[in-house]
Scaffold this motif. Structure first.
Motif, mmCIF file in Angstrom:
data_model
loop_
_atom_site.group_PDB
_atom_site.id
_atom_site.type_symbol
_atom_site.label_atom_id
_atom_site.label_comp_id
_atom_site.label_asym_id
_atom_site.label_seq_id
_atom_site.Cartn_x
_atom_site.Cartn_y
_atom_site.Cartn_z
ATOM 1 N N ASN A 367 0.823 -1.214 0.000
ATOM 2 C CA ASN A 367 0.000 0.000 0.000
ATOM 3 C C ASN A 367 0.855 1.261 0.000
ATOM 4 O O ASN A 367 0.408 2.323 -0.424
ATOM 5 N N GLY A 368 2.081 1.161 0.496
ATOM 6 C CA GLY A 368 2.981 2.306 0.486
ATOM 7 C C GLY A 368 3.363 2.744 -0.908
ATOM 8 O O GLY A 368 3.797 3.882 -1.117
ATOM 9 N N ALA A 369 3.213 1.838 -1.880
ATOM 10 C CA ALA A 369 3.527 2.186 -3.270
ATOM 11 C C ALA A 369 2.434 3.028 -3.915
ATOM 12 O O ALA A 369 2.636 3.594 -4.985
ATOM 13 N N VAL A 370 1.265 3.092 -3.274
ATOM 14 C CA VAL A 370 0.180 3.964 -3.745
ATOM 15 C C VAL A 370 0.451 5.333 -3.128
ATOM 16 O O VAL A 370 0.207 5.554 -1.946
ATOM 17 N N ILE A 371 0.959 6.264 -3.922
ATOM 18 C CA ILE A 371 1.584 7.474 -3.382
ATOM 19 C C ILE A 371 0.638 8.276 -2.502
ATOM 20 O O ILE A 371 1.022 8.773 -1.449
ATOM 21 N N HIS A 372 -0.612 8.435 -2.902
ATOM 22 C CA HIS A 372 -1.593 9.137 -2.064
ATOM 23 C C HIS A 372 -2.656 8.154 -1.562
ATOM 24 O O HIS A 372 -3.854 8.398 -1.652
ATOM 25 N N TYR A 373 -2.193 7.069 -1.000
ATOM 26 C CA TYR A 373 -3.072 6.014 -0.477
ATOM 27 C C TYR A 373 -3.919 6.537 0.682
ATOM 28 O O TYR A 373 -3.434 7.244 1.567
ATOM 29 N N ALA A 374 -5.197 6.181 0.662
ATOM 30 C CA ALA A 374 -6.101 6.543 1.757
ATOM 31 C C ALA A 374 -6.728 5.260 2.298
ATOM 32 O O ALA A 374 -7.584 4.657 1.642
#
Length: 597
Positions: A367-374
């Protein structure tokens, strides 16, 4: 509630009724804000993608969404069937204009004039037949559309700003005289808030109030609906007239009828609807005269930013020390959401805290690879000692705004993860310790943070830094450190000046595996150099964020002597400044994580 297929069908029916071959849905409100009140989140409603940047385009048979590198993965997950993701910024991705030309030929393109900026509309009008109409998405949304915010405006007192609204308006009038302009239209919400020293609660995380302003050489008018005006606000803005919010349009039409009047508007921050009201007068279309004065913080604002950053850093030290202990002792108990809730609790204990400055990016492993992860409560991951944890968060305090990212590992990271982290850290340090001459733009500095990553063939698809406000928007133009020279026209690569505030946040992301980002808030300050070639001043950065880096993730032998010296000096400052405000487990964690290397 209508399904996504039903929404598209209804929208296409409305398009057909109006003879439109396509309809464009930008991410915007009537003020072209980056973050929107729910009632203006039209692109999210029609496409499912709710990131802060993007444009949806719907034709009779196709639908697509353009967004930048921060949101590629998020958009891929969120976009509903029927929409195609267009990765803006990649060489083989067509522009919206080119894509439309190929598909609709000479067909009409519908757009809401209150949701498109002048610069973008000018590009459209060059080659497409554009028709302004009511917002068709609102018609589809119908009674389910959230109401327009009705929260009252708030006064931001002198002890937090240092410069009165009267003085700011006087300075604006001087800028008008120099430009030989008669008036300036203030459309951007943060500019209205800054000019009048008011704040609000109309946009989540952004303390702004739905309003416009019009300043002439001899008058100032704040356009704000009556239910938002308290007696304190009325007294506070007694130097200006207050009129209903929507009256701005009629007043601009009246102003445009005056003889030889010249009106200044910012084409990146003003809508086509604003320009349409001024078609009878001479327009000056240039960058807002408020952008740079707002970006250069007053002494009072700088003191507030330093103090709020210390309190915010205390909250983060309390959080990370607690989190490390919990994740190791109770693996799987805490999720990305419950951990973020705990961070909110720690911030809430700090003096003058108001709210988060954006939705916390609490992300584990892939999930850290999703830059603007919510993270969402029903689908988020559990924290684990076996995965990297990226936390990007910030606070709104009465005296300042913060934005901080740290990447941690509560177990043993792989050699590859440690090497990637160290490359990101090197990029952060190299930019943080950079010295540069007056006149240098953020665009020119961006490469410094990327070079250590490039040495390993790595990179990241976002800018390296953005401006931030003083109890205002966490993303504040025009200040920008980026490989792009401008973003949406609102952020542009102007020369960095002393007392401007900006973030430094290089990163690295591997899809499906992990994400790494290290972010500090900094102030541009004068540098003490032995010489001043060409009679120029030289500048550097003062870090405001005082939170340790994760020593376990650093491959020390990769760091140069200068990088080690910077890191050790930074950690010594973190220890000396924060240690008086923490105790017990947090103090022990702080001392352990600020040891010199």
């Amino acid at each position: 509630q209508a399904t996504m297929s039903e929404k598209l069908t209804a929208l296409r029916s409305l398009m057909k009724d109006r003879g439109l071959a396509a309809f464009v849905v930008p991410s915007a409100d009537p003020h072209l804000s980056e973050y929107l009140a729910p009632c203006f989140q039209r692109r999210g409603f029609i496409s499912g993608f709710d990131g802060s940047a993007g444009t949806a385009v719907i034709t009779e048979t196709e639908a697509a969404v353009w967004t930048d590198g921060r949101y590629y993965l998020q958009a891929e997950k969120q976009l509903h069937e029927g929409f195609v993701l267009m990765k803006d910024g990649l060489a083989d991705t067509p522009t919206v204009k080119d894509w439309l030309q190929e598909r609709i030929g000479g067909g009409k393109v519908g757009v809401d004039a209150q949701s498109i900026d002048i610069n973008t509309s000018a590009r459209f009008f060059q080659s497409l037949e554009v028709e302004c109409c009511e917002n068709l998405v609102d018609t589809v949304w119908g009674s389910e559309r959230p109401p327009v915010p009705r929260e009252p405006a708030l006064v931001q007192h002198m002890k937090y700003v240092g410069v009165s609204s009267e003085e700011k308006i006087t300075n604006l009038r001087e800028a008008l005289r120099l430009k030989k302009a008669d008036a300036f239209v203030v459309v951007a919400l943060d500019e209205v808030a800054w000019l009048f020293n008011i704040r609000g609660n109309d946009v989540e995380f952004n303390p702004v109030v739905l309003s416009y302003a019009l300043v002439t050489l001899d008058s100032a008018t704040l356009y704000l609906d009556e239910h938002k005006i308290t007696e304190e606000v009325r007294e506070h803005v007694s130097h200006a007239a207050i009129k209903p919010y929507a009256q701005i349009y009629d007043d601009l039409k009246t102003l445009a009828q005056e003889d030889n009047v010249k009106v200044w508007i910012d084409p990146a921050k003003s809508t086509l609807a604003i320009k349409a009201c001024l078609k009878e007068c001479t327009l000056i279309e240039e960058n807002s005269p408020l952008s740079i004065p707002k970006a250069i913080k007053s002494k009072v604002e700088l003191d507030g930013l330093r103090n709020s950053s210390i309190r915010d850093s205390v909250a983060l030290v309390n959080y990370f020390s607690w989190l490390e202990k919990e994740v190791v002792a109770n693996a799987g108990k805490w999720t990305e959401v419950t951990a973020a809730d705990k961070l909110h609790q720690f911030r809430g204990e700090q003096e003058l805290y108001v709210s988060e400055s954006f939705e916390t990016i609490s992300s584990v492993g892939p999930n850290g690879a999703v830059i603007h992860y919510a993270p969402k409560k029903d689908s988020c991951a559990s924290l684990s000692p076996d995965a990297l944890y990226l936390c990007d968060s910030g606070g709104q305090y009465k005296d300042g705004t913060t934005d901080v990212t740290r990447t941690m590992h509560f177990g043993e990271a792989s050699p590859h993860e440690r090497r990637c982290y160290t490359r990101v850290l090197q990029g952060h340090i190299d930019l943080a310790r950079a010295v540069f001459p007056d006149g240098t733009s953020g665009h020119k500095l961006d490469i410094i943070a990327r070079m250590p990553l490039w040495a390993d063939g790595l990179d990241y698809c976002h800018g390296t830094g953005h401006g931030y406000g003083s109890y205002l928007n966490v993303h504040e133009g025009p200040t920008l450190i980026s490989y792009r020279e401008s973003t949406r026209g609102v952020y542009f690569s102007n020369p960095l000046k002393p007392n401007m505030t900006v973030t430094i946040e290089p990163g690295y992301y591997e899809d499906g595996k992990f994400g790494i980002r290290i972010e500090n808030c900094v102030i541009v300050v004068k540098a003490d150099t032995a010489h001043q070639f060409g009679g120029k001043e030289y500048y550097g950065f003062e870090p405001l964020t005082l939170v340790p880096m994760d020593l376990k993730l650093i491959v020390a032998e990769m760091l140069s002597r200068e990088q080690k010296e910077w890191l050790n000096a930074y950690h010594a400052r973190v220890r000396d400044t924060i240690s008086p405000f923490v105790e017990g487990t947090a103090l022990a964690w702080l001392m352990r994580n600020t040891e010199p290397i």
